[in-house]
Design a protein around this motif. Structure first.
Motif, PDB file in Angstrom:
ATOM      1  N   UNK A   1       0.705  -1.089  -0.185  1.00  0.00           N
ATOM      2  CA  UNK A   1      -0.074  -0.073  -0.053  1.00  0.00           C
ATOM      3  C   UNK A   1       0.689   1.334  -0.046  1.00  0.00           C
ATOM      4  N   UNK A   2       1.962   1.343   0.757  1.00  0.00           N
ATOM      5  CA  UNK A   2       2.512   2.586   0.968  1.00  0.00           C
ATOM      6  C   UNK A   2       3.515   2.643  -0.466  1.00  0.00           C
ATOM      7  N   UNK A   3       3.880   1.410  -1.159  1.00  0.00           N
ATOM      8  CA  UNK A   3       4.687   1.714  -2.241  1.00  0.00           C
ATOM      9  C   UNK A   3       3.876   2.336  -3.399  1.00  0.00           C
ATOM     10  N   UNK A   4       2.470   1.748  -3.351  1.00  0.00           N
ATOM     11  CA  UNK A   4       1.612   2.412  -4.173  1.00  0.00           C
ATOM     12  C   UNK A   4       1.117   3.761  -4.027  1.00  0.00           C
TER      13      UNK A   4
ATOM     14  N   UNK B   1       1.984   9.445  -5.958  1.00  0.00           N
ATOM     15  CA  UNK B   1       2.532  10.804  -5.501  1.00  0.00           C
ATOM     16  C   UNK B   1       3.941  11.140  -6.475  1.00  0.00           C
ATOM     17  N   UNK B   2       4.623  10.410  -6.688  1.00  0.00           N
ATOM     18  CA  UNK B   2       5.640  10.772  -7.739  1.00  0.00           C
ATOM     19  C   UNK B   2       4.902  11.194  -8.970  1.00  0.00           C
ATOM     20  N   UNK B   3       4.194  10.125  -9.315  1.00  0.00           N
ATOM     21  CA  UNK B   3       3.520  10.367 -10.900  1.00  0.00           C
ATOM     22  C   UNK B   3       2.719  11.721 -10.807  1.00  0.00           C
ATOM     23  N   UNK B   4       2.121  12.007  -9.597  1.00  0.00           N
ATOM     24  CA  UNK B   4       1.411  13.523  -9.806  1.00  0.00           C
ATOM     25  C   UNK B   4       2.502  14.592  -9.776  1.00  0.00           C
TER      26      UNK B   4
END
Length: 172
Positions: free
Chosen positions: A150-153, A158-161
């Protein structure tokens, strides 16, 4: 004998209701097992290299307090020596849950951590049985850390955003 003051009674009434979760149903939505080794007619001892991918999805159902959580699993096994594919197993395993008294801000992680934890032992058993019945030693999946998943996703999103935001700044 203990006395309960008016404040103590009021505090007890304001205590949050306990979380309630029931598994209403669970089922294989879709499954495919392809024994590539048998199709090619290869025989002899083969050392497998197994890769497991897990994706999770959750959605609200029309009934009150009901949610459907789907664990999408892809297992690929290749020969360590040649890199040839041995088998591919793809499965979508779903559970229908009745969940009550979970605060709205905690519902998303609850659905994608606690619900898959309930489903995982059944997924593990199916994978073991299917690989055994497919002519391979039973594959016993290692326990999945759904909190880390969950944390990785969340971090990936957040990185993609952030990357999309940077692109917009460059375009402006």
């Amino acid at each position: 004998m203990a006395e309960i003051s008016e404040n103590g009674a009021a505090d007890a009434q304001q205590a949050p209701a306990p979380v309630k979760m029931n598994v209403l149903a669970q089922f294989v939505r879709d499954m495919s097992f392809e024994n590539i080794l048998a199709q090619k007619g290869v025989s002899g001892e083969v050392q497998p290299d197994v890769q497991v991918q897990v994706n999770l999805d959750a959605k609200k159902r029309t009934a009150e307090n009901q949610y459907e959580v789907v664990m999408k699993l892809k297992v690929e096994s290749k020969s360590k020596a040649t890199g040839d594919m041995l088998f591919i197993l793809e499965m979508d395993y779903a559970g229908v849950f009745n969940i009550e008294n979970v605060p709205a801000e905690q519902l998303h992680p609850f659905l994608l951590i606690e619900c898959p934890r309930m489903l995982f032992p059944f997924v593990r058993r199916i994978v073991s049985d299917v690989t055994r019945d497919g002519g391979f030693p039973p594959l016993n999946l290692e326990t999945i850390d759904f909190v880390a998943l969950y944390r990785n996703e969340i971090a990936r999103r957040q990185q993609a955003t952030a990357a999309a935001g940077e692109e917009r700044k460059l375009d402006a």
